[in-house]
Design an enzyme around this catalytic site. Structure first.
Site, PDB file in Angstrom:
ATOM      1  N   LYS A   1       1.064  -1.407  -0.060  1.00  0.00           N
ATOM      2  CA  LYS A   1       0.246   0.200   0.256  1.00  0.00           C
ATOM      3  C   LYS A   1       0.686   1.811   0.268  1.00  0.00           C
ATOM      4  O   LYS A   1       0.584   2.095  -0.836  1.00  0.00           O
ATOM      5  CB  LYS A   1      -0.578   0.287   1.065  1.00  0.00           C
TER       6      LYS A   1
ATOM      7  N   ARG B   1     -10.276   0.527   7.783  1.00  0.00           N
ATOM      8  CA  ARG B   1      -9.702  -1.059   7.796  1.00  0.00           C
ATOM      9  C   ARG B   1     -10.817  -1.485   8.885  1.00  0.00           C
ATOM     10  O   ARG B   1     -10.240  -2.556   9.491  1.00  0.00           O
ATOM     11  CB  ARG B   1      -8.498  -0.698   8.887  1.00  0.00           C
TER      12      ARG B   1
ATOM     13  N   ARG C   1      11.533  -5.592   5.082  1.00  0.00           N
ATOM     14  CA  ARG C   1      11.024  -4.225   5.014  1.00  0.00           C
ATOM     15  C   ARG C   1      12.020  -3.761   5.908  1.00  0.00           C
ATOM     16  O   ARG C   1      12.274  -3.653   7.070  1.00  0.00           O
ATOM     17  CB  ARG C   1       9.536  -3.919   5.704  1.00  0.00           C
TER      18      ARG C   1
ATOM     19  N   ARG D   1      11.196  -1.307  11.386  1.00  0.00           N
ATOM     20  CA  ARG D   1       9.781  -0.647  11.989  1.00  0.00           C
ATOM     21  C   ARG D   1       9.406  -1.719  13.519  1.00  0.00           C
ATOM     22  O   ARG D   1       9.786  -3.029  13.218  1.00  0.00           O
ATOM     23  CB  ARG D   1       8.552  -0.697  10.830  1.00  0.00           C
TER      24      ARG D   1
ATOM     25  N   ARG E   1      -0.863  -8.967  13.110  1.00  0.00           N
ATOM     26  CA  ARG E   1      -1.784  -7.367  12.474  1.00  0.00           C
ATOM     27  C   ARG E   1      -2.316  -8.704  11.277  1.00  0.00           C
ATOM     28  O   ARG E   1      -3.755  -7.917  10.387  1.00  0.00           O
ATOM     29  CB  ARG E   1      -0.786  -6.550  12.006  1.00  0.00           C
TER      30      ARG E   1
HETATM   31  P1  AP5 Z   1       5.092  -1.882   2.075  1.00  0.00           P
HETATM   32  O1  AP5 Z   1       4.146  -0.142   0.843  1.00  0.00           O
HETATM   33  O2  AP5 Z   1       5.557  -1.281   3.070  1.00  0.00           O
HETATM   34  O3  AP5 Z   1       3.720  -1.872   2.359  1.00  0.00           O
HETATM   35  P2  AP5 Z   1       2.148  -2.066   2.923  1.00  0.00           P
HETATM   36  O4  AP5 Z   1       1.011  -3.250   2.744  1.00  0.00           O
HETATM   37  O5  AP5 Z   1       2.273  -0.425   3.144  1.00  0.00           O
HETATM   38  O6  AP5 Z   1       2.481  -3.048   4.562  1.00  0.00           O
HETATM   39  P3  AP5 Z   1       2.146  -2.043   5.686  1.00  0.00           P
HETATM   40  O7  AP5 Z   1       3.051  -2.610   7.253  1.00  0.00           O
HETATM   41  O8  AP5 Z   1       2.759  -0.299   5.914  1.00  0.00           O
HETATM   42  O9  AP5 Z   1       0.650  -2.093   5.842  1.00  0.00           O
HETATM   43  P4  AP5 Z   1      -0.111  -2.105   7.583  1.00  0.00           P
HETATM   44  O10 AP5 Z   1      -1.364  -1.973   7.266  1.00  0.00           O
HETATM   45  O11 AP5 Z   1      -0.009  -3.246   8.672  1.00  0.00           O
HETATM   46  O12 AP5 Z   1       0.691  -0.791   8.572  1.00  0.00           O
HETATM   47  P5  AP5 Z   1       0.397   0.783   8.672  1.00  0.00           P
HETATM   48  O13 AP5 Z   1       1.389   1.149   9.174  1.00  0.00           O
HETATM   49  O14 AP5 Z   1      -0.759   0.805   7.863  1.00  0.00           O
HETATM   50  O15 AP5 Z   1       5.899  -2.653   1.893  1.00  0.00           O
HETATM   51  C1  AP5 Z   1       5.964  -3.756   1.836  1.00  0.00           C
HETATM   52  C2  AP5 Z   1       7.419  -4.486   1.681  1.00  0.00           C
HETATM   53  O16 AP5 Z   1       7.356  -4.834   0.512  1.00  0.00           O
HETATM   54  C3  AP5 Z   1       8.466  -2.798   1.312  1.00  0.00           C
HETATM   55  O17 AP5 Z   1       9.874  -3.511   1.696  1.00  0.00           O
HETATM   56  C4  AP5 Z   1       7.871  -3.333   0.198  1.00  0.00           C
HETATM   57  O18 AP5 Z   1       9.923  -2.155  -0.407  1.00  0.00           O
HETATM   58  C5  AP5 Z   1       8.424  -4.205  -0.421  1.00  0.00           C
HETATM   59  N1  AP5 Z   1       7.530  -4.686  -2.033  1.00  0.00           N
HETATM   60  C6  AP5 Z   1       6.106  -4.134  -2.337  1.00  0.00           C
HETATM   61  N2  AP5 Z   1       5.766  -4.050  -3.423  1.00  0.00           N
HETATM   62  C7  AP5 Z   1       6.704  -5.539  -4.230  1.00  0.00           C
HETATM   63  C8  AP5 Z   1       6.825  -5.771  -4.944  1.00  0.00           C
HETATM   64  N3  AP5 Z   1       6.371  -5.866  -6.303  1.00  0.00           N
HETATM   65  N4  AP5 Z   1       7.990  -6.893  -4.922  1.00  0.00           N
HETATM   66  C9  AP5 Z   1       8.977  -6.716  -4.224  1.00  0.00           C
HETATM   67  N5  AP5 Z   1       9.105  -6.112  -3.020  1.00  0.00           N
HETATM   68  C10 AP5 Z   1       7.941  -5.405  -2.859  1.00  0.00           C
HETATM   69  O19 AP5 Z   1      -0.028   0.453  10.358  1.00  0.00           O
HETATM   70  C11 AP5 Z   1       0.457   0.384  11.716  1.00  0.00           C
HETATM   71  C12 AP5 Z   1      -0.492  -0.149  12.731  1.00  0.00           C
HETATM   72  O20 AP5 Z   1      -1.173   1.781  12.731  1.00  0.00           O
HETATM   73  C13 AP5 Z   1      -1.484  -1.040  12.568  1.00  0.00           C
HETATM   74  O21 AP5 Z   1      -0.950  -2.256  12.772  1.00  0.00           O
HETATM   75  C14 AP5 Z   1      -2.640  -0.267  13.712  1.00  0.00           C
HETATM   76  O22 AP5 Z   1      -2.117  -0.477  14.780  1.00  0.00           O
HETATM   77  C15 AP5 Z   1      -2.252   1.219  13.723  1.00  0.00           C
HETATM   78  N6  AP5 Z   1      -3.346   1.995  12.880  1.00  0.00           N
HETATM   79  C16 AP5 Z   1      -3.522   1.887  11.039  1.00  0.00           C
HETATM   80  N7  AP5 Z   1      -3.809   2.754  10.350  1.00  0.00           N
HETATM   81  C17 AP5 Z   1      -4.553   2.115  11.605  1.00  0.00           C
HETATM   82  C18 AP5 Z   1      -6.213   2.418  11.581  1.00  0.00           C
HETATM   83  N8  AP5 Z   1      -7.431   2.750  10.049  1.00  0.00           N
HETATM   84  N9  AP5 Z   1      -7.139   2.063  12.608  1.00  0.00           N
HETATM   85  C19 AP5 Z   1      -7.205   1.700  13.448  1.00  0.00           C
HETATM   86  N10 AP5 Z   1      -5.678   1.522  13.771  1.00  0.00           N
HETATM   87  C20 AP5 Z   1      -4.655   2.146  12.769  1.00  0.00           C
HETATM   88 MG    MG Z   2       2.909   1.269   4.943  1.00  0.00          MG
END
Ligand code: AP5
Ligand code: MG
Length: 208
Positions: A13, A88, A122, A152, A163
């Site tokens: 994402k 979410r 990552r 992270r 997660r």
């Molecule tokens: P990356 O792009 O970083 O993936 P991502 O989908 O952004 O993953 P996240 O871990 O950030 O998602 P998340 O939803 O768990 O975390 P968030 O920060 O939103 O890609 C991942 C890796 O793959 C990277 O190394 C990249 O280089 C690689 N990659 C990507 N595409 C590739 C490809 N095609 N080929 C090879 N490699 C590739 O949330 C964190 C926490 O915040 C949650 O757990 C929760 O506690 C809280 N939170 C956030 N939003 C909310 C909400 N709306 N409600 C409640 N709690 C929330």
């Molecule tokens: Mg992310």
């Protein structure tokens, strides 16, 4: 364009939202990034969010909804935006529908075992760039700003497992929710490079 990026942790994402932000000149609103910035700044919101994020649990709906609602009222969102990691839960999606008219929901599909590998590899920079050890070739600093890369805190195996379980339980119902509204656009990213996935996303956005 008002977009949502949906997908499991590690599905890509943030990676692709960052590219869309640059190419389409849209603000990238990542609730995870907002929480991490607050944790770093030691704010009351950061303290609250940390207690949930460290466990891989969701921050309560009421907190997240107010933050996003406020953010979307800022001037830079008038011409559209990219929501990454919000909504979410069905409650968040229902709330969003009262203050936003979404054009498309990009659903990044990726198999579970690949997800675990990607999250483990990552590395991130404070400037917002995301990398992976698989392609860093041993580099430990950001190619954009030169700062050191780090892992992270919620990317440890136990928290990642939680997660993923939370995604299955709380977030995956949004797939049917947005499919029923005719907004869901599936992007199967298994076996594809970042450029290949991004090309699929662009093809969708260029039809909107
Ligand atoms: P990356 O792009 O970083 O993936 P991502 O989908 O952004 O993953 P996240 O871990 O950030 O998602 P998340 O939803 O768990 O975390 P968030 O920060 O939103 O890609 C991942 C890796 O793959 C990277 O190394 C990249 O280089 C690689 N990659 C990507 N595409 C590739 C490809 N095609 N080929 C090879 N490699 C590739 O949330 C964190 C926490 O915040 C949650 O757990 C929760 O506690 C809280 N939170 C956030 N939003 C909310 C909400 N709306 N409600 C409640 N709690 C929330
Ligand atoms: Mg992310």
């Amino acid at each position: 364009m008002k977009l949502i990026f949906l997908g499991a942790p590690g599905a890509g994402k943030g990676t692709h939202a960052t590219r869309v932000k640059q190419d389409y000149n849209l603000p990238h609103i990542s609730t995870g990034d907002i929480f991490r910035a607050n944790i770093k700044g030691g704010t009351p919101l950061g303290l609250l969010a940390k207690s949930y994020i460290d466990k891989g649990a969701l921050v309560p709906d009421s907190v997240v909804i107010d933050i996003v609602k406020d953010r979307l009222q800022q001037a830079d969102c008038a011409g559209g935006y990219i929501l990454d990691g919000f909504p979410r839960t069905v409650a968040q999606a229902d709330a969003l529908s009262t203050f936003a008219d979404i054009d498309a929901v990009i659903n990044l599909i990726l198999d579970g075992e690949v997800i675990v590998e990607r999250v483990a590899g990552r590395r991130v920079c404070d400037c917002g760039e995301t990398y992976n050890v698989a392609t860093l070739g041993g580099k430990t600093t950001c190619a954009k700003c030169g700062k050191p890369l780090y892992q992270r805190e919620d990317d440890n195996p136990q928290t990642v497992r939680n997660r993923l379980a939370v995604y299955d339980r709380e977030t995956s119902p949004l797939l049917a929710y947005y499919r029923q509204k005719g907004l869901l656009r599936d992007v199967d990213s298994n076996g594809l490079t970042i450029d290949e996935v991004y090309a699929k996303i662009k093809a969708i956005l260029d039809t909107l």
